[in-house]
Design a protein around this motif. Structure first.
Motif, PDB file in Angstrom:
ATOM      1  N   ARG A  67      -2.789  -2.766 -11.097  1.00  0.00           N
ATOM      2  CA  ARG A  67      -3.426  -1.449 -11.249  1.00  0.00           C
ATOM      3  C   ARG A  67      -4.764  -1.592 -11.993  1.00  0.00           C
ATOM      4  N   ASP A  68      -4.752  -2.385 -13.065  1.00  0.00           N
ATOM      5  CA  ASP A  68      -5.973  -2.539 -13.856  1.00  0.00           C
ATOM      6  C   ASP A  68      -7.086  -3.236 -13.074  1.00  0.00           C
ATOM      7  N   VAL A  69      -6.715  -4.308 -12.368  1.00  0.00           N
ATOM      8  CA  VAL A  69      -7.731  -5.030 -11.581  1.00  0.00           C
ATOM      9  C   VAL A  69      -8.289  -4.123 -10.483  1.00  0.00           C
ATOM     10  N   ALA A  70      -7.405  -3.371  -9.856  1.00  0.00           N
ATOM     11  CA  ALA A  70      -7.844  -2.463  -8.786  1.00  0.00           C
ATOM     12  C   ALA A  70      -8.790  -1.402  -9.350  1.00  0.00           C
ATOM     13  N   ASP A  71      -8.424  -0.874 -10.501  1.00  0.00           N
ATOM     14  CA  ASP A  71      -9.251   0.145 -11.168  1.00  0.00           C
ATOM     15  C   ASP A  71     -10.642  -0.397 -11.479  1.00  0.00           C
ATOM     16  N   ALA A  72     -10.632  -1.570 -12.122  1.00  0.00           N
ATOM     17  CA  ALA A  72     -11.893  -2.150 -12.568  1.00  0.00           C
ATOM     18  C   ALA A  72     -12.829  -2.445 -11.399  1.00  0.00           C
ATOM     19  N   ASN A  73     -12.246  -2.772 -10.239  1.00  0.00           N
ATOM     20  CA  ASN A  73     -13.080  -3.146  -9.085  1.00  0.00           C
ATOM     21  C   ASN A  73     -13.201  -2.035  -8.041  1.00  0.00           C
ATOM     22  N   HIS A  74     -12.673  -0.869  -8.379  1.00  0.00           N
ATOM     23  CA  HIS A  74     -12.686   0.263  -7.440  1.00  0.00           C
ATOM     24  C   HIS A  74     -12.111  -0.098  -6.079  1.00  0.00           C
ATOM     25  N   VAL A  75     -10.977  -0.759  -6.121  1.00  0.00           N
ATOM     26  CA  VAL A  75     -10.324  -1.155  -4.870  1.00  0.00           C
ATOM     27  C   VAL A  75      -9.221  -0.142  -4.540  1.00  0.00           C
ATOM     28  N   PRO A  76      -9.305   0.496  -3.389  1.00  0.00           N
ATOM     29  CA  PRO A  76      -8.319   1.532  -3.062  1.00  0.00           C
ATOM     30  C   PRO A  76      -7.036   1.004  -2.424  1.00  0.00           C
ATOM     31  N   THR A  77      -7.081  -0.241  -1.920  1.00  0.00           N
ATOM     32  CA  THR A  77      -5.960  -0.715  -1.097  1.00  0.00           C
ATOM     33  C   THR A  77      -5.452  -2.081  -1.552  1.00  0.00           C
ATOM     34  N   ILE A  78      -4.135  -2.178  -1.681  1.00  0.00           N
ATOM     35  CA  ILE A  78      -3.496  -3.448  -2.048  1.00  0.00           C
ATOM     36  C   ILE A  78      -2.678  -3.923  -0.851  1.00  0.00           C
ATOM     37  N   ILE A  79      -2.813  -5.200  -0.530  1.00  0.00           N
ATOM     38  CA  ILE A  79      -2.020  -5.748   0.575  1.00  0.00           C
ATOM     39  C   ILE A  79      -0.948  -6.667   0.003  1.00  0.00           C
ATOM     40  N   THR A  80       0.294  -6.502   0.458  1.00  0.00           N
ATOM     41  CA  THR A  80       1.369  -7.387  -0.003  1.00  0.00           C
ATOM     42  C   THR A  80       1.752  -8.368   1.098  1.00  0.00           C
ATOM     43  N   ASN A  81       2.156  -9.550   0.692  1.00  0.00           N
ATOM     44  CA  ASN A  81       2.439 -10.632   1.634  1.00  0.00           C
ATOM     45  C   ASN A  81       3.739 -10.436   2.408  1.00  0.00           C
ATOM     46  N   ASP A  82       4.629  -9.577   1.922  1.00  0.00           N
ATOM     47  CA  ASP A  82       5.897  -9.328   2.615  1.00  0.00           C
ATOM     48  C   ASP A  82       5.991  -7.877   3.046  1.00  0.00           C
ATOM     49  N   GLU A  83       6.891  -7.645   3.968  1.00  0.00           N
ATOM     50  CA  GLU A  83       7.199  -6.264   4.326  1.00  0.00           C
ATOM     51  C   GLU A  83       8.011  -5.674   3.171  1.00  0.00           C
ATOM     52  N   LEU A  84       7.650  -4.482   2.711  1.00  0.00           N
ATOM     53  CA  LEU A  84       8.346  -3.861   1.587  1.00  0.00           C
ATOM     54  C   LEU A  84       9.363  -2.834   2.079  1.00  0.00           C
ATOM     55  N   SER A  85      10.374  -2.596   1.256  1.00  0.00           N
ATOM     56  CA  SER A  85      11.313  -1.532   1.589  1.00  0.00           C
ATOM     57  C   SER A  85      10.609  -0.206   1.330  1.00  0.00           C
TER      58      SER A  85
END
Ligand SMILES: Nc1nc2c(ncn2[C@@H]2O[C@H](COP(=O)(O)OP(=O)(O)OP(=O)(O)O)[C@@H](O)[C@H]2O)c(=O)[nH]1
Ligand SMILES: [Mg+2]
Length: 425
Positions: A67-85
């Motif tokens: 969350r902090d890294v995304a905030d600091a870099n104004h990144v709106p989208t996180i990609i995960t390596n696995d399919e999540l439930s």
């Protein structure tokens, strides 16, 4: 040249290293998938952990870090390596304040953007809706809806139970409807496939990891041995350039003919729903007499890519078809080419004529191994047989005798059965 300027969406890729083999490779692949989807990977965040947190996928501290890294870099989208439930997806969205795109949703987006034909579009839509069905209250669902028009404009966040139930039913109906539509297309494809099977022309299918050069090989062979009406297929340096199956007939100088099919490439962890819905597209490979696995030999991960191909073929239920390995793009390595290794491996470059010749030799050895050579005496009254043999078989020698034409012919066992009444001892 494409002059439209597309601003790449900034993303963070994240992965859980649970000690699985090839973790690093799958993260490299994830970055490539993101790029293929016009995204810019700002950074990568991993967590080493025994098993995923059932509620949030990552551990609590890691969620905060993301969350902090995304905030600091104004990144709106996180990609995960696995399919999540569905609940992991929801909780992680809440915890990070970002939109979460899991690997499956990412691949679905790429496929949706690439799909050209009606069949490919239907297949992707079905897979998409199946993915969304249990995830209606997440932004993953809304995003797929907006980006791909896969659904019918639901807005689900914060929706009440009744609305949710209604959406579920609508989606289920929609899936059923799309399946029917796909089935009607499949039927005509099946008829074509049956006709081909009847024609007894042997079939080879190009298979392998995405971007390995399957379509380039197909086009090289079509240019050399295809009739004028056999068109080339789309080839490009991007993941999943091909999403459909194309079949072309090739006639070699010795009159041997075979059908060659080119189809969708593979990637690791290809979503199950996608594999399911692409089964009809992949049926061409499933019915082939020979598989030609194309490998990008210049990629340091080529071994993992081969393992991925093996796994995917198994997933589609293709296990017992003989296969040759084509180590392609050798021109980008220091390795000598073209080279034949044993009787079922070649090292080549799809862009080199001599390489294609060597490949054709190997294909021939496998596809036509049951061919027979026989000497036939065709009476002059059966001139039509001579014309047939001229057109469809490899005539090695012709002699004109007083009682007919004496031909030494190399032919399929089927043709041999039809014409062995003319055979000379
Ligand atoms: N240098 C080099 N480039 C190649 C060779 N074969 C293919 N390529 C390039 O690799 C890229 C991908 O080729 P394609 O033939 O589209 O790959 P594909 O396996 O059909 O890929 P998908 O359809 O995405 O599964 C293109 O830019 C080709 O020009 C080769 O032998 N040498
Ligand atoms: Mg292709």
């Amino acid at each position: 040249m494409d002059t439209t300027i597309q601003t790449a969406e900034p993303v963070i890729i994240t992965g859980l290293d649970t000690g699985q083999q090839d973790f690093d490779y799958s993260m490299v692949e994830l970055a490539e998938l993101a790029q293929a989807n016009h995204m810019e990977v700002i950074t990568r965040i991993d967590q080493v952990i025994d098993r995923p947190n059932p509620a949030t996928y990552f551990g609590k501290g890691k969620v905060e870090e993301i969350r902090d890294v995304a905030d600091a870099n104004h990144v709106p989208t996180i990609i995960t390596n696995d399919e999540l439930s569905p609940s992991q997806l929801r909780n992680l969205e809440e915890g990070t304040g970002c939109r979460i795109l899991d690997r499956t949703a990412l691949i679905l987006e790429i496929f949706a953007n690439r799909a050209q034909t009606k069949e490919a579009k239907l297949q992707v839509q079905i897979a998409e809706l199946q993915y969304r069905l249990p995830r209606l209250q997440t932004s993953a669902s809304e995003r797929l809806d907006q980006q791909t028009g896969g659904g019918s404009g639901f807005t689900n966040r914060g929706a009440g139970e009744t609305k949710l139930e209604m959406d579920r039913r609508t989606i289920q109906h929609h899936i059923a409807h799309l399946r029917q539509e796909l089935a009607s297309i499949d039927k005509s494809e099946q008829t074509k496939r049956k006709l081909r099977a009847k024609s007894a022309i042997p079939t080879a299918a190009l298979v392998g990891y995405t971007n390995s050069g399957k379509s380039t090989i197909m086009n090289g062979l079509v240019r050399k041995y295809g009739a004028a009406e056999e068109k080339t297929v789309f080839e490009k340096n991007m993941l999943f350039a091909t999403l459909d199956t194309s079949v072309r007939q090739l006639t070699l100088p010795d009159q041997k003919r075979f059908l060659l099919s080119d189809t969708v490439g593979f990637v690791s962890k290809l979503p199950t729903h996608l594999v399911e819905s692409f089964k009809s597209t992949l049926a061409e490979a499933a019915n082939a007499d020979l598989l030609i696995q194309v490998i990008d030999y210049s990629d340091p991960h080529y071994k993992q890519m081969m393992a991925t191909t093996a796994k995917t073929l198994k997933q589609i239920g293709i296990e017992d078809i003989p296969m040759i390995n084509v180590f392609n793009k050798a021109d980008k390595t220091e390795i000598e080419f073209p080279i034949l290794e044993g009787d079922d491996q070649v090292v080549i470059s799809a862009k080199q004529d001599a390489s294609l010749d060597l490949l054709v030799d190997v294909i021939k050895k496998h596809l036509f191994k049951d061919y027979v050579t026989a000497t036939l005496l065709i009476p002059f009254t059966d001139g039509h047989v001579v014309s047939y043999l001229n057109e469809h078989t490899n005539i090695l020698d012709t002699e004109y005798k007083s009682n007919g034409t004496l031909l030494t012919v190399e032919m399929s066992t089927q043709d041999y059965q039809r014409y062995n009444k003319y055979e000379q001892a």
